[in-house]
Design a protein around this motif. Sequence first.
Motif, PDB file in Angstrom:
ATOM      1  N   GLU A 235      -1.006   2.582   6.376  1.00  0.00           N
ATOM      2  CA  GLU A 235      -1.484   3.741   5.631  1.00  0.00           C
ATOM      3  C   GLU A 235      -1.948   4.824   6.589  1.00  0.00           C
ATOM      4  N   ARG A 305      -2.037  -2.468  -3.140  1.00  0.00           N
ATOM      5  CA  ARG A 305      -1.739  -1.042  -2.948  1.00  0.00           C
ATOM      6  C   ARG A 305      -0.371  -0.832  -2.330  1.00  0.00           C
ATOM      7  N   LYS A 308       2.291  -0.206  -4.960  1.00  0.00           N
ATOM      8  CA  LYS A 308       2.263   1.162  -5.477  1.00  0.00           C
ATOM      9  C   LYS A 308       2.866   2.123  -4.468  1.00  0.00           C
ATOM     10  N   ARG A 309       2.590   1.884  -3.195  1.00  0.00           N
ATOM     11  CA  ARG A 309       3.143   2.759  -2.163  1.00  0.00           C
ATOM     12  C   ARG A 309       4.665   2.684  -2.158  1.00  0.00           C
ATOM     13  N   VAL A 311       6.595   2.062  -4.714  1.00  0.00           N
ATOM     14  CA  VAL A 311       7.042   2.822  -5.892  1.00  0.00           C
ATOM     15  C   VAL A 311       6.966   4.323  -5.604  1.00  0.00           C
ATOM     16  N   ASP A 312       5.888   4.760  -4.968  1.00  0.00           N
ATOM     17  CA  ASP A 312       5.729   6.181  -4.648  1.00  0.00           C
ATOM     18  C   ASP A 312       6.807   6.665  -3.681  1.00  0.00           C
ATOM     19  N   VAL A 313       7.110   5.849  -2.673  1.00  0.00           N
ATOM     20  CA  VAL A 313       8.132   6.249  -1.695  1.00  0.00           C
ATOM     21  C   VAL A 313       9.501   6.315  -2.356  1.00  0.00           C
ATOM     22  N   THR A 315      10.086   7.041  -5.388  1.00  0.00           N
ATOM     23  CA  THR A 315      10.062   8.269  -6.191  1.00  0.00           C
ATOM     24  C   THR A 315      10.270   9.501  -5.317  1.00  0.00           C
ATOM     25  N   GLU A 316       9.627   9.516  -4.142  1.00  0.00           N
ATOM     26  CA  GLU A 316       9.801  10.628  -3.202  1.00  0.00           C
ATOM     27  C   GLU A 316      11.253  10.751  -2.738  1.00  0.00           C
ATOM     28  N   GLY A 320      11.099  13.029  -6.616  1.00  0.00           N
ATOM     29  CA  GLY A 320       9.968  13.087  -7.519  1.00  0.00           C
ATOM     30  C   GLY A 320      10.183  12.570  -8.923  1.00  0.00           C
ATOM     31  N   ASP A 321      11.383  12.096  -9.260  1.00  0.00           N
ATOM     32  CA  ASP A 321      11.640  11.625 -10.620  1.00  0.00           C
ATOM     33  C   ASP A 321      12.653  10.487 -10.592  1.00  0.00           C
ATOM     34  N   THR A 352       8.148  -2.250 -12.235  1.00  0.00           N
ATOM     35  CA  THR A 352       7.433  -0.984 -12.419  1.00  0.00           C
ATOM     36  C   THR A 352       8.417   0.186 -12.499  1.00  0.00           C
TER      37      THR A 352
END
Length: 449
Positions: A235, A305, A308-309, A311-313, A315-316, A320-321, A352
């Motif tokens: 992180e 965490r 979640k990271r 999933v966020d990456v 998405t990036e 973004g979608d 997720t």
Amino acid sequence: MTSNEFVPRRVTVVGCGYLGAVHAAAMAEIGHDVVGFDVDEAKVALLNTGHTPFYEPGLDDLLERTLATGRLRFTTSYQEAADNGDVIFLCVGTPQRKDSNAADLVYVRSAVENLAPLLTEPALVLGKSTVPVGTAEWVRDTLRELAPAGDAVRLAWNPEFLREGFAVKDTLSPDRLVVGVDDPADAAELATVYGPILEQGMPWVVVDLATAQLVKNAANAFLATKISFINAMAELCEATGADVVALADAIGHDARIGRRFLQAGVGFGGGCLPKDLRGFMARAEELGVDQALAFLSEVDSINLRRRKRAVDVATELLDGDVTGKRIAVLGAAFKPDSDDIRDSPALDVAGTLHEMGADVRVHDPKALDNARRTRPGPQYCDDVREALAGADVVLHLTEWREYRELDPAEIGALVAGKKLLEGRNALDVDRWVAAGWDVKALGRPRVGG
């Protein structure tokens, strides 16, 4: 007689899940007459054919070989289990309770309370299940109270340290054997049971009952802490542009730290590490020393965490979608060489993303059947190229050798977008970048594209 001179015994293994099936076959392999007991009739029938309801490299071969000797058989009869038991290993599961972080001891209690009244002859009972400290004392006292043989039924605790994917090796050639006893004579007897294994020269560690119960939980807590430490550094690396792999290499040269278990990624899972960590904290709270293990709450949080990271990456990488985007997930098991999907980070991330509206396609060499039953929603593909076909992004989440050997140039011709989330830091990123891929590895700068 030397302390580890082998004496073939009548051995009973109570509970023939992952731990018990391996242990029963291993005890027969070294020369004991073994009965494996389980209440699950379908499991027992399958084991008696030399097969298991789970995947563990080398176990089917070991089962077939030892069954053929006549030294191994499986039963659903408590009476047969008791009659064969000069030495009895308790290998039942201790899952996390549904209503708390504590370990659920229902299977331990059931096994002891059903078996004890049938023990009419002297026996040495060995607990191998991972339990909260204090459980062994309850088992010892219950055996003495309920067994007709009374005090002639002795208890020792002999924790297991199996790694899924290496369980056969870890049983027949462990890096140490630990036994907790009230009476040193019980340790000496157990040494004769393990004779052929002890001849290999690994440490033989004799401790008290309480210490023996703490060993496995303490070991898992330490490993979890080490993994979460490097993921916390990941992180920090992502916030500063540093490279967590290079960081781990640098600090891993310190002999006090070492490089093992400093592999940043999507985090740990499985049926042991997460539940043992939480159970350890719960037991400390019951004992009034919860502050001593309070740091493990953050270890657990860091680990979760990471999912979640990921999933966020993903998405990036999809601007973004994720809605309607096709995502190929490589891996469903919590680790390679296993079909275990319990608390799997890979499957959690896949589920997720599916719930967020993505078209998720998952491949795994061994865990697909378990994944289909447990986490419906994503599409599960038996062929890795089927999962990859038309993918807008690829997520590498379980480090199977098959995935490390993929040709990124060949894969590039199958996908719609050459974007890769490297969630295990196990692939050769330079090779993927050279093939034209946009790669984001957790804890490392984004490269290529």
